[in-house]
Design an enzyme around this catalytic site. Structure first.
Site, short mmCIF file in Angstrom:
data_model
loop_
_atom_site.label_atom_id
_atom_site.label_comp_id
_atom_site.label_asym_id
_atom_site.label_seq_id
_atom_site.Cartn_x
_atom_site.Cartn_y
_atom_site.Cartn_z
N LYS A 1 -3.10 -2.45 16.44
CA LYS A 1 -3.91 -1.81 15.43
C LYS A 1 -5.18 -1.13 16.23
CE LYS A 1 -1.60 -2.46 11.58
NZ LYS A 1 -1.00 -1.28 10.82
N VAL B 1 -5.95 -7.22 1.12
CA VAL B 1 -5.06 -6.38 0.18
C VAL B 1 -3.69 -7.38 -0.03
CG1 VAL B 1 -3.62 -4.60 -0.45
CG2 VAL B 1 -5.80 -4.24 0.93
N ILE C 1 0.70 -1.40 -0.01
CA ILE C 1 -0.11 -0.13 0.03
C ILE C 1 0.90 1.29 -0.07
CG2 ILE C 1 -1.67 1.35 1.37
CD1 ILE C 1 -2.83 -1.39 2.39
N ASP D 1 14.07 3.43 10.51
CA ASP D 1 13.43 2.30 11.34
C ASP D 1 12.36 3.08 12.09
OD1 ASP D 1 12.43 0.68 13.25
OD2 ASP D 1 14.29 -0.33 13.78
N ASN E 1 2.16 4.21 7.42
CA ASN E 1 1.70 3.18 6.81
C ASN E 1 2.49 1.86 7.01
OD1 ASN E 1 0.17 1.40 4.48
ND2 ASN E 1 2.47 1.29 3.96
N THR F 1 -0.20 -8.21 -0.47
CA THR F 1 0.98 -7.19 -0.19
C THR F 1 1.99 -8.35 0.24
OG1 THR F 1 0.28 -6.61 2.12
CG2 THR F 1 -0.52 -5.18 0.20
N TYR G 1 -0.54 -8.08 17.05
CA TYR G 1 -1.24 -7.29 15.60
C TYR G 1 -2.40 -6.69 16.11
CZ TYR G 1 -2.10 -5.85 10.96
OH TYR G 1 -2.19 -5.36 9.83
#
Length: 284
Positions: A168, A200, A23, A72, A99, A202, A164
């Site tokens: 998020k 998506v 993305i 980083d 992102n 990726t 994760y």
């Protein structure tokens, strides 16, 4: 007809983290197509160099307009150095897209290193990126955007990768607070937006696959949807994909919220006593 936000103006400056692929790379392409100067931010390596070469070929002024700065984002001092380098080169920033993301996998009692890496990049990279760049974006007084990439997993928090999900979920809460701050800033012209991608294809989601699954969107489709949504004034950019439409997303989100309201067990969607009820609800 797409309404283009004023921040996406020719000669304005965009900074994109996680820009070497997925993305982020698609966003860099799109911003360059608007005639913007673009700073590609990612870990040092061949992918970042290749991304800069590709995007520079799309830009009218090539490498004068497109630069890459290895960073980083989990390290505050490197983000601060990035901001100084960007300001020295271009003077100001109009679009910041936080992102960069990682997904090494995690378990509640799994390796600490995975938790630290996910929180450092996915959450603190967004928090610190917004804080480091945001005050300067407000100060120059021109229209600006801070776009933070979240995830549906940060909203419905399915079992399987708790680090994760928590990272998020934190991005969602932080970006909501950020937008409140920005919209109440005196004479402020910067807004925050939460990008919530669907499925998506990726490097993060490929899982060894080399061909895009039919139900997945490309990064380009996701970025086009993002540009349209920002033009419409949307804060929550809830992306569909080829497998899940918005109505299904909405039902999943409402079911998760109602775990609290109805005092059901957490993640009841995956609980044996409630899974059939969820399936019926989804079909209703």
């Amino acid at each position: 007809m797409t309404i283009l936000h004023n921040a996406f103006a020719q000669d304005n400056v965009a900074v994109v983290t996680g820009a070497a692929s997925g993305i982020g790379l698609a966003a860099a392409r799109k911003f360059a197509s608007f005639g913007m100067s673009v700073v590609l931010v990612d870990l040092d390596g061949e992918r970042l160099a290749a991304a800069q070469s590709e995007i520079a070929m799309l830009a009218e002024n090539g490498n004068e307009q497109i630069v890459s700065i290895p960073t980083d984002v989990s390290k505050l001092d490197e983000l601060e150095a990035l901001e100084r380098a960007v300001i020295q080169r271009f003077g100001r920033v109009h679009v910041l897209m936080n992102n960069a993301g990682v997904q090494p996998g995690s378990a509640i009692f799994g390796p600490q290193a995975n938790w630290d890496k996910v929180f450092g990049v996915n959450l603190m990279g967004v928090v610190n990126g917004s804080r480091v760049f945001g005050s300067g974006m407000l100060a120059h007084g021109e229209p600006g955007l801070i776009i933070n990439t979240g995830s549906k997993q940060g909203i419905t928090t399915p079992p399987g990768d708790p680090a994760y999900n928590v990272s998020k979920a934190g991005v969602k809460a932080f970006t909501e607070a950020l937008e409140y701050e920005l919209r109440n800033a005196p004479n402020g012209h910067v807004s925050a937006h939460l990008l919530i991608p669907g499925f998506v294809f990726t490097g993060l989601t490929a899982n060894g696959r080399t061909e895009k699954p039919s139900g997945a969107w490309t990064g380009e489709q996701t970025v086009d949807f993002m540009i349209d949504s920002i033009g419409n004034g949307d804060f929550y950019i809830l992306c569909p994909d080829g497998e899940v439409d918005r109505k299904t997303d909405e039902k999943r989100i409402l079911w998760a919220a109602n775990d609290l309201v109805e005092n059901r067990p957490p993640l009841s969607r995956w609980h044996e006593d409630y899974s059939d009820d969820f399936k019926s609800y989804l079909k209703s």
